[in-house]
Scaffold this active site. Structure first.
Site, PDB file in Angstrom:
ATOM      1  CG  HIS A 123      -8.792  21.406  25.462  1.00  0.00           C
ATOM      2  ND1 HIS A 123      -7.789  20.469  25.341  1.00  0.00           N
ATOM      3  CD2 HIS A 123      -9.415  21.447  24.265  1.00  0.00           C
ATOM      4  CE1 HIS A 123      -7.810  19.967  24.109  1.00  0.00           C
ATOM      5  NE2 HIS A 123      -8.794  20.544  23.433  1.00  0.00           N
ATOM      6  CG  ASP A 200      -5.730  26.608  27.205  1.00  0.00           C
ATOM      7  OD1 ASP A 200      -5.478  27.110  26.096  1.00  0.00           O
ATOM      8  OD2 ASP A 200      -6.318  25.518  27.338  1.00  0.00           O
ATOM      9  CD  GLN A 203     -11.643  28.366  20.626  1.00  0.00           C
ATOM     10  OE1 GLN A 203     -11.147  27.259  20.490  1.00  0.00           O
ATOM     11  NE2 GLN A 203     -12.058  29.071  19.595  1.00  0.00           N
ATOM     12  CE  LYS A 226      -7.401  24.936  19.374  1.00  0.00           C
ATOM     13  NZ  LYS A 226      -8.143  23.885  18.696  1.00  0.00           N
ATOM     14  CB  CYS A 364     -10.661  17.991  23.967  1.00  0.00           C
ATOM     15  SG  CYS A 364     -10.066  16.945  22.648  1.00  0.00           S
TER      16      CYS A 364
END
Lengths: 406, 142
Positions: A123, A200, A203, A226, A364
């Site tokens: 991302h 990261d 998600q 999220k 993104c």
């Protein structure tokens, strides 16, 4: 998950009763942000209605109460990620804030020529902070490749590592493709050369059980919004041993032990990294979001979403002139696709006319689009409150889009 | 408004078979328009003689709204004077972005009127028009 439980869960999300363009809402944009259960919203409201107060150093009842509720969430994060006292929770504005903090703080001890390795499926929030560091400190940014299915090339990743490599920063779950990366193997490769790893998890956080201890993750970043929590709050969960080497980036209130004009002494970890009044209500509500996920059970969620994604993949692959982008066998929650001769923006607008919310664009992740030589995709992303009927509505919607463009 | 009003037959047919599409062998002015957010990417090629747009072509890629808008624009601006073209561009722009006036006296272009009600899609309709304005101001360098 059986039908009754699912129906009960859906009642926790009042927004699912919304009508859009005369149709009941089908929300398939969970990768952008998840919906919020009423308990999270009620908690925000309760804080502002009856508990408003600033945290830390207050001697009055409300301040102490707010401090307790706020601090409890650090432990909830710890349990959710299966961590222990080796790690510390730092509250940020979101995943982006967390990664930027690592780039600025951990990055400040890098030297010219030092290297950071990311991947081709990142991302923008795990690309741009490192480019900014590159411009500031003259570091080298290296990109590990993926193949045409959207699977990370681990051999290539390993071949990029040199004595100058200072950090490997990779997504757990690609928001554009749905690929689950083998974090265990990535960490093993990096740690064999004594290189720390940032994951990261923006998600992944609401879809995959994460065990930082088992995986031995050094830094992990995610956002509350999220995972059914409010916007504007995120977490960096990091090993204390690394945090101890890192300077604070923002100065101000709450991050200090004492301030004199000739010398200021910083507060201890994690407070020295949390200057200013944080989003107190947002952090407390994140705690409720974590409780909510735990009440359903992440294992149950994983199992249900896996079946739903399989169903969606099957259903969409039956549609002519549709190509799924991202075909790793190891995927979660995201299905990105393109339709021959129809631009994703037209797909998105026409699905919206049927009450179906999907995301269209580059998500993104422009380098991902460039890799697949497409300007954009249409992305449907699921959560545990989605149903087979939602997927059927999506499939019918796609056929409708195609009929318009025939 | 029903979404079908956005995707009217005229728009769909211009998307399928755009007019004045491609790069001409010769041209006097040109410009490139790119919207990195959605990937819409167009080029406008003009032949301007005595302050009149003698020829106009476009090429590129994008959604149906953007392509149809570019196609309709090229049809309507051919053989018009620069000052006429500039006032039509202003009229289109003011209608789309400021909700001022209407497109009734712009002929076929009026099929794009409905786009204004979809804020997320206005940029799709206007990208080629911005590029046109820029092309008029950009002669081919020798």
């Amino acid at each position: 998950m059986d039908k009754n439980i699912l129906a009960k869960i859906r009642e926790d999300f009042p927004i699912l009763g919304t009508e859009v363009n005369g149709y009941s809402l089908v929300y398939l944009d969970n990768a952008a942000t998840t919906l919020k259960p009423k308990y999270v919203i009620d908690r925000l409201s309760k804080h502002y209605l009856y508990e408003t107060s600033n945290i830390h150093r207050g001697v009055h009842f409300l301040s102490q109460q707010a401090t307790t509720y706020f601090e409890e969430v650090r432990d909830k994060v710890k349990s959710y990620l299966h961590g222990d006292s080796t790690w510390e929770t730092i509250f940020t504005k979101g995943t982006t804030g967390a990664i930027n903090f690592v780039a600025q703080s951990f990055g400040s001890i890098f030297n010219s020529g030092d290297e950071v390795i990311i991947s081709q499926m990142e991302h923008h929030s795990n690309i741009v902070p490192w480019q900014m560091l590159r411009d500031r400190k003259n570091i080298v940014l290296k990109v590990a490749q993926m193949d045409e299915r959207g699977i990370l090339d681990l051999e290539h990743l390993e071949s990029l590592i040199t004595e100058k490599t200072k950090l490997v920063s990779i997504t757990y779950l690609s928001n554009a493709l749905g690929t689950i990366n083998p974090v265990d193997k990535i960490v093993k490769i990096a740690h064999s050369k004594n290189i720390p790893v940032l994951i990261d998890a923006a998600q992944a956080i609401a879809h995959i059980t994460i065990d930082v201890k088992k995986l031995d993750i050094d830094f992990i970043a995610f956002s509350a919004h999220k995972m059914f929590g409010p916007t504007g709050v995120g977490v960096l969960y990091a090993k204390k041993q690394l945090l101890e080497k890192m300077p604070p980036i923002e100065g101000g209130g709450d991050m200090i032990a004492s301030v004199r004009f000739d010398k200021t002494i910083y507060n201890t970890i994690p407070y020295c990294f949390e200057a200013g009044t944080p989003d107190i209500a947002g952090v407390i509500a994140l705690g409720v979001a974590i409780d909510y996920i735990n009440s359903i059970g992440l294992k149950n969620i994983e199992e249900y979403e896996h079946k739903l994604l399989q169903y969606a993949t099957q259903k969409l692959s039956e549609i002519k002139n549709l190509r799924v982008v991202g075909t790793s066998p190891n995927k979660s929650s995201v299905i990105s696709f393109v339709l021959d001769g129809i631009h994703p923006h037209d797909v998105g607008s026409l699905l919206d006319s049927k009450g179906i919310a999907v995301r269209t664009g580059h998500h993104c992740a422009q380098p991902v689009m460039e890799f697949f030589k497409i300007p954009a995709t249409t992305r449907a992303s699921i959560s545990f409150y989605n149903t087979k009927e939602d997927i059927d509505r999506l499939a019918d919607g796609i056929l409708y889009v195609q009929s318009i463009f025939e | 408004m029903n979404q079908n009003e956005l995707y009217q037959q005229v728009i769909l047919s211009h998307n399928k078979s755009p007019k004045n599409f491609g790069k001409p062998a010769t041209f006097t002015h040109w410009a490139e328009g790119f919207n990195p957010l959605c990937g819409d990417h167009y080029f406008i090629y003009l032949t301007i003689e005595d302050d009149v747009i003698k020829n106009v072509f476009f090429e590129g890629e994008g959604c149906a709204i953007s392509k149809a808008s570019a196609s309709l624009m090229t049809e309507s601006l051919k053989n018009k004077t620069i000052s006429d073209v500039e006032s039509i561009i202003k009229k289109f722009h003011d209608y789309m972005t400021l909700s001022q006036g209407n497109l009734k006296d712009l002929g076929k272009i009026s099929v794009l009127s409905g786009v204004k009600d979809y804020p997320a899609r206005i940029k799709c309709a206007t990208i080629s028009w911005h590029t046109m304005k820029q092309a008029i101001e950009t002669p081919v360098s020798e």
